[in-house]
Scaffold this motif. Structure first.
Motif, PDB file in Angstrom:
ATOM      1  N   SER A 171       2.460 -36.174 -53.875  1.00 25.19           N
ATOM      2  CA  SER A 171       2.309 -36.070 -55.095  1.00 25.19           C
ATOM      3  C   SER A 171       1.747 -34.879 -55.595  1.00 25.19           C
ATOM      4  CB  SER A 171       1.125 -36.908 -55.332  1.00 25.19           C
ATOM      5  OG  SER A 171      -0.291 -36.589 -54.857  1.00 25.19           O
ATOM      6  N   LEU A 172       1.050 -33.833 -54.453  1.00 19.14           N
ATOM      7  CA  LEU A 172       0.816 -32.662 -54.645  1.00 19.14           C
ATOM      8  C   LEU A 172       1.899 -31.674 -55.070  1.00 19.14           C
ATOM      9  CD1 LEU A 172      -1.922 -31.748 -54.380  1.00 19.14           C
ATOM     10  CD2 LEU A 172      -1.555 -30.916 -52.109  1.00 19.14           C
TER      11      LEU A 172
ATOM     12  N   GLU B  35       4.707 -32.802 -56.153  1.00 16.38           N
ATOM     13  CA  GLU B  35       5.294 -33.317 -57.474  1.00 16.38           C
ATOM     14  C   GLU B  35       4.466 -32.750 -58.585  1.00 16.38           C
ATOM     15  OE1 GLU B  35       5.433 -37.613 -57.219  1.00 16.38           O
ATOM     16  OE2 GLU B  35       7.565 -37.444 -56.793  1.00 16.38           O
ATOM     17  N   ALA B  36       3.095 -32.325 -58.483  1.00 14.29           N
ATOM     18  CA  ALA B  36       2.375 -31.863 -59.478  1.00 14.29           C
ATOM     19  C   ALA B  36       2.803 -30.489 -59.740  1.00 14.29           C
ATOM     20  CB  ALA B  36       0.823 -32.015 -59.191  1.00 14.29           C
ATOM     21  N   GLY B  37       3.131 -29.779 -58.782  1.00 15.10           N
ATOM     22  CA  GLY B  37       3.575 -28.396 -59.086  1.00 15.10           C
ATOM     23  C   GLY B  37       5.132 -28.300 -59.509  1.00 15.10           C
ATOM     24  N   LEU B  38       5.738 -28.928 -59.298  1.00  9.50           N
ATOM     25  CA  LEU B  38       7.313 -29.161 -59.757  1.00  9.50           C
ATOM     26  C   LEU B  38       7.258 -29.569 -61.250  1.00  9.50           C
ATOM     27  CD1 LEU B  38       9.339 -30.551 -56.636  1.00  9.50           C
ATOM     28  CD2 LEU B  38       9.497 -28.227 -57.487  1.00  9.50           C
ATOM     29  N   ALA B  39       6.253 -30.551 -61.488  1.00 11.12           N
ATOM     30  CA  ALA B  39       6.417 -31.288 -62.714  1.00 11.12           C
ATOM     31  C   ALA B  39       5.634 -30.005 -63.844  1.00 11.12           C
ATOM     32  CB  ALA B  39       5.381 -32.287 -62.782  1.00 11.12           C
TER      33      ALA B  39
ATOM     34  N   VAL C 289       0.740 -23.860 -53.736  1.00 13.36           N
ATOM     35  CA  VAL C 289       0.133 -25.188 -53.550  1.00 13.36           C
ATOM     36  C   VAL C 289       0.345 -25.579 -52.163  1.00 13.36           C
ATOM     37  CG1 VAL C 289       0.377 -27.549 -54.470  1.00 13.36           C
ATOM     38  CG2 VAL C 289       1.049 -25.567 -56.020  1.00 13.36           C
TER      39      VAL C 289
ATOM     40  N   PHE D 236      -9.135 -34.259 -50.836  1.00  9.81           N
ATOM     41  CA  PHE D 236      -8.443 -35.198 -51.958  1.00  9.81           C
ATOM     42  C   PHE D 236      -9.347 -36.111 -52.621  1.00  9.81           C
ATOM     43  CE2 PHE D 236      -5.382 -33.534 -48.686  1.00  9.81           C
ATOM     44  CZ  PHE D 236      -4.674 -32.585 -49.575  1.00  9.81           C
TER      45      PHE D 236
END
Lengths: 281, 252
Positions: free
Chosen positions: A166-167, A169-173, A185, A281
């Motif tokens: 998810s980390l 993905e957070a960056g990519l999003a 990240v 986390f």
């Protein structure tokens, strides 16, 4: 029935004390080594000892400044070579777990980890020392860098594997390009594990003698030229401990203590860093 | 009705040979909240992740058909630019654990290396946190790590992070499924505020939530878009028997 139960409970207790005893026994060699090196080396330690180069046989005094500076420099250069390559390889392995390249690369890393250090030394001797025509600190650093690589790669890989996807993905999003997701990240979030791998690798190579025997070679004088032969703590210990002179034996003990303190400090710092910089986390 | 900001035409998505989104065509109007609901495994999350091109990150994933943002095919734009225009909030709150609350909100700018003035940064952070209804709770602890917040606060922090980039569309993938009822209701209230500035697409398996927050609802079943209508209409008068069965709880 009751008797059988008692027997089983007794066996359990015996087993419990037995493994406790083993756990205690393995601490003995470490403390014995520390005790013995402290006992023989402590009296040699002084400011003079770490700021002077060895005196010729027969003269009183002298120190290990050349070996200490040499060791620091050789290890630093080795780390400068191995850390970036190692971390980036580790990133690749954790990012591409199932690719063919990752499989072969991981295998190579595992085999490299098991390669005897003397073999790495002799290979570097034939690759670098012989063609260049001279022993040099840099060739020693390269040999040590090769020894560091597998430790850094694997610890980076294992650390990053544990980060939740998810980390990323957070960056990519947020519209971050892939390289920024990795560099800004993923690596910062795994920094405590990566750093502890680096520190352990440094501690591991700080005491390596074999790869330096035919690369850095040793040097009785203080030098910072990495293209020339250079002294290092393990080489000094090896050479002086096997010499017939008592003064040199003293130097070897003092150097052993310095090396031991260095490695202990690295290990303790590693523990502190892992605890302090751990990302929650 | 206002013009559609986002529309898909005969859109299909696959994982390898697994056809998970089947021929979906729908228009999403500007400043609306569109809920995408359906049972687990119906392709609703995959559909959402196709909108900001996150789907293609999975090996073996592919898409067919058109997904248009202002009549321009999203799949002809660089995914990085798509994701700057279409923000996303995930199922589990995922603030960057190594960054402070302040840095989390500004992360889209900071990590991308967009140069902005300090005063501008401060105002983006403040405005985003105000819009995400988190400002009052965190204004004194902006430089503490974002992970010290509660789950609901973390999710609002992630919303603030997404809206700081001023996207046109905000995608939310079951944004409240990991949260308690109180946090859920505060996020739902927030959605009503957010639709003034953004268009929201929300995936939910919770039809009460769809009924409470959305203007339009899409019902997905086994990868197909079964029904898409105004939320009120869909819940009072579903046209398809499968929608009716789902709403009345005859299968889940």
């Amino acid at each position: 029935m009751n008797k059988r139960l008692q027997l089983r409970l007794a066996t359990s207790k015996v087993f419990e004390y037995f493994i406790m005893l083993l756990a205690f026994l393995i601490t003995i060699p470490l403390f014995a080594i520390i005790y013995y090196v402290l006992k023989t080396g402590l009296s040699k330690l002084s400011w003079h000892f770490i700021t002077n180069i060895p005196k010729p046989v027969g003269e009183i005094g002298g120190g290990i400044a050349n070996a200490l500076a040499g060791s620091l420099l050789i290890v630093l250069v080795a780390a400068v070579i191995a850390v970036p390559i190692g971390i980036l390889c580790g990133v690749y392995l954790s990012e591409n777990r199932n690719s063919k390249l990752a499989y072969w690369s991981r295998l190579a890393v595992d085999v490299m980890q098991g390669t005897p250090s003397i073999v790495i030394g002799i290979v570097i001797y034939f690759w670098i020392v012989k063609p260049s025509g001279s022993f040099s600190a840099i060739s020693g650093s390269i040999a040590l860098a090769i020894m560091m690589l597998p430790i850094v790669i694997r610890s980076t890989e294992e650390t990053l594997k544990l980060l939740p996807s998810s980390l990323k993905e957070a960056g990519l999003a947020l519209g971050l390009p892939y390289h920024k997701v990795i560099l800004r990240v993923i690596i910062p979030c795994g920094i405590s594990g990566i750093l502890s791998g680096v520190m352990l690798a440094v501690a591991r190579i700080a005491g390596e003698t074999a790869p330096l025997l035919f690369t850095a070679f040793g040097n009785p004088y203080l030098t910072t030229n990495v293209l020339k032969p250079m002294q290092s703590l393990p080489l000094l210990i090896f050479n002086y401990a096997t010499s017939p002179y008592d003064e040199w034996h003293d130097l070897a003990w003092g150097a052993s203590l310095i090396l031991l303190i260095w490695v202990l400090l690295l290990n303790i710092t590693t523990k502190l860093i892992t605890r302090k910089w751990k990302v929650q986390f | 009705m206002e013009s559609a900001i986002l529309s898909s035409k005969n859109f299909n998505a696959y994982f390898g040979n697994n056809h998970v989104v089947k021929n979906v065509s729908m228009d999403i109007p500007k400043n609306n909240i569109v809920a995408v609901m359906g049972p687990s495994g119906c392709g609703k999350t995959t559909y959402l992740r196709c909108i900001n091109r996150m789907h293609e990150l999975i090996p073996g994933a592919k898409v067919e058909g058109k997904m248009l943002l202002h009549d321009k095919d999203i799949y002809s734009i660089n995914p990085i630019l798509v994701r700057l225009k279409i923000g996303m909030v995930f199922q589990r709150p995922n603030p960057f654990p190594n960054l402070s609350i302040y840095d989390n909100v500004i992360a889209g700018y900071k990590l991308n290396g967009f140069k902005i003035k300090k005063s501008e940064r401060d105002s983006i952070v403040e405005n985003s946190l105000i819009k995400a209804a988190l400002w009052n709770e965190v204004k004194d602890t902006l430089h503490k790590k974002g992970t010290f917040l509660s789950g609901g606060q973390q999710q609002r922090l992630c919303i603030a992070r997404a809206i700081a980039m001023e996207p046109e569309v905000l995608l939310m993938d079951e944004p409240t499924s990991a949260l308690d009822p109180i946090s859920t209701s505060s996020i739902e209230e927030l959605m009503h505020e957010l639709k003034k500035n953004f268009t929201l697409v929300i995936v939910t398996h919770n039809m009460q939530q769809a009924a409470r927050v959305s203007d339009k609802t899409a019902f997905f079943f086994l990868g197909e878009l079964v029904e898409y209508d105004d939320t009120r209409e869909m819940f009072i008068n579903p046209k398809d028997s499968r929608t009716q069965n789902y709403i009345t709880g005859r299968f889940s």
